[in-house]
Design an enzyme around this catalytic site. Structure first.
Site, PDB file in Angstrom:
ATOM      1  N   CYS A  74       2.573   5.784   7.186  1.00  0.00           N
ATOM      2  CA  CYS A  74       2.336   4.543   6.449  1.00  0.00           C
ATOM      3  C   CYS A  74       1.867   3.387   7.329  1.00  0.00           C
ATOM      4  O   CYS A  74       1.394   2.370   6.818  1.00  0.00           O
ATOM      5  CB  CYS A  74       3.594   4.145   5.683  1.00  0.00           C
ATOM      6  SG  CYS A  74       4.057   5.334   4.408  1.00  0.00           S
ATOM      7  N   HIS A 129       2.942  -3.300   4.113  1.00  0.00           N
ATOM      8  CA  HIS A 129       3.022  -1.961   3.528  1.00  0.00           C
ATOM      9  C   HIS A 129       3.923  -2.024   2.304  1.00  0.00           C
ATOM     10  O   HIS A 129       5.019  -2.612   2.344  1.00  0.00           O
ATOM     11  CB  HIS A 129       3.574  -0.989   4.564  1.00  0.00           C
ATOM     12  CG  HIS A 129       3.985   0.326   3.983  1.00  0.00           C
ATOM     13  ND1 HIS A 129       3.155   1.076   3.180  1.00  0.00           N
ATOM     14  CD2 HIS A 129       5.162   1.020   4.075  1.00  0.00           C
ATOM     15  CE1 HIS A 129       3.788   2.178   2.810  1.00  0.00           C
ATOM     16  NE2 HIS A 129       4.996   2.164   3.332  1.00  0.00           N
ATOM     17  N   ASN A 164       4.278   3.027  -3.672  1.00  0.00           N
ATOM     18  CA  ASN A 164       4.007   3.166  -2.239  1.00  0.00           C
ATOM     19  C   ASN A 164       2.865   4.169  -2.079  1.00  0.00           C
ATOM     20  O   ASN A 164       3.024   5.355  -2.349  1.00  0.00           O
ATOM     21  CB  ASN A 164       5.273   3.665  -1.551  1.00  0.00           C
ATOM     22  CG  ASN A 164       5.117   3.893  -0.059  1.00  0.00           C
ATOM     23  OD1 ASN A 164       4.016   3.998   0.458  1.00  0.00           O
ATOM     24  ND2 ASN A 164       6.235   3.997   0.642  1.00  0.00           N
TER      25      ASN A 164
END
Length: 338
Positions: free
Chosen positions: A117, A255, A285
């Protein structure tokens, strides 16, 4: 006008699958309700790729949109970097498929970066440094399809993740461009997030599938503690090390790990809600795609000269931060649905 010396973000683009997946759809098999998911994560829905969609396809669409936004053509691209931990296949690199689909000149370097990520900020940093002094343009993409790695019965993961891609074009800037970046890894924490099987340590097999070792796993509480103890201080130290004389409040594009966690992180760092950009409510996400997708959506609210902090963190464990001065951009109406 002075000659360009900085490398800046000249355009952005994103691509989200059209398939909207509700909290009821992911929550029922995992034994949780819409109310539980919203309360714990702030997520109301996410997008999942259709069976005929692959990471490279989403990445290519996002890249084309970023190139159109920047006003460049395939012949102008001198570098293609794709951040992903869900490539089309172990090899060749997904970036080569993107480069071929874009039609960039043969011989143009194209490669993947896997920092999970954090990957987009790692890729942005790599591309920015490679472009210095070249006069070229880089297409930098974050793209992931996590829906194919999720255990439908695991409420700690299946409710969180969506699929998508985001991209930027980097190139010579007459403004200040990318001002600073910092990358960090904490390998002693590497087992907090993982997909155990499918690599050389545990090759894919009937046994690994039967044991569910191909699924994404995460120790949620430990990950939250990692963000609080490592990521927050890293971002604060980065900002303290790179003070600016700009009176305007910087923007934060983090993020999109978990909406509730991000609200707490932004408040701790002193970013007000008006300058904290979140897409997690609609998209969940999206892994390495979450920072560039959110940046693309934030772009309509940014004005030339605004300072933007890009913050990625996740598996590895790793974190990356970038401070960017925003460029002049054309007015546009953003369609977040495709």
């Amino acid at each position: 006008m002075s000659s360009p010396t900085a490398i800046g973000i000249l355009g952005t683009g994103s691509c989200l699958p059209s398939n909207v997946v509700t909290n009821e759809e992911v929550g029922t098999p995992a034994g949780v309700t819409d109310e539980w998911i919203v309360r714990k994560t702030g997520i109301h829905e996410r997008r999942w790729a259709k069976p005929d969609e692959a990471t490279s396809g989403l990445a290519t669409t996002a890249a084309r949109r970023a190139m159109a936004d920047a006003g460049i053509h395939a012949r102008d691209v001198t570098l293609v970097v794709v951040a992903t931990s869900t490539p089309d296949s172990p090899q060749p690199p997904t970036a080569t498929a993107v480069a071929a689909d874009l039609g960039v000149p043969s011989g143009t370097p194209a490669f993947d970066i896997n920092a999970v990520c954090s990957g987009f900020v790692f890729a942005l940093t790599t591309a920015e440094r490679m472009l210095r002094g070249t006069g070229g343009h880089a297409v930098v993409v974050g793209a992931d399809i996590y829906s194919r790695t999720l255990d439908p019965a695991d409420r700690s993961t299946v409710v969180l993740f969506g699929d998508g891609a985001g991209a930027v074009v980097l190139g010579p800037s007459t403004g200040r461009g990318v001002l600073a970046t910092r990358l960090a890894s904490f390998p002693e924490k590497r087992d907090l997030i993982r997909v155990p099987a499918g690599g050389s340590a545990i090759p894919a097999s009937a046994e690994s599938l039967a044991r569910g070792l191909h699924y994404f796993t995460m120790e949620g509480r430990a990950v939250r503690e990692f963000v609080e103890s490592r990521v927050g201080p890293l971002i604060r130290d980065f900002l303290d090390a790179h003070p600016t004389d700009d009176a305007r409040q910087p923007h934060l594009v983090p993020h999109q790990a978990n909406g509730r966690m991000l609200e707490a992180l932004a408040a701790h760092l002193g970013f007000p809600p008006t300058h904290t950009h979140l897409t997690v409510r609609r998209y969940g996400n999206t892994g390495a795609a979450s920072v560039p997708i959110t940046l693309d959506h934030a772009a309509d609210r940014l004005t030339p000269g605004d300072l933007v902090v890009l913050a990625g963190f996740g598996g590895g464990m790793a974190a990356g931060v970038a401070l960017v001065a925003w460029e002049t951009r054309r007015a546009r109406h953003h369609d977040a649905g495709t």
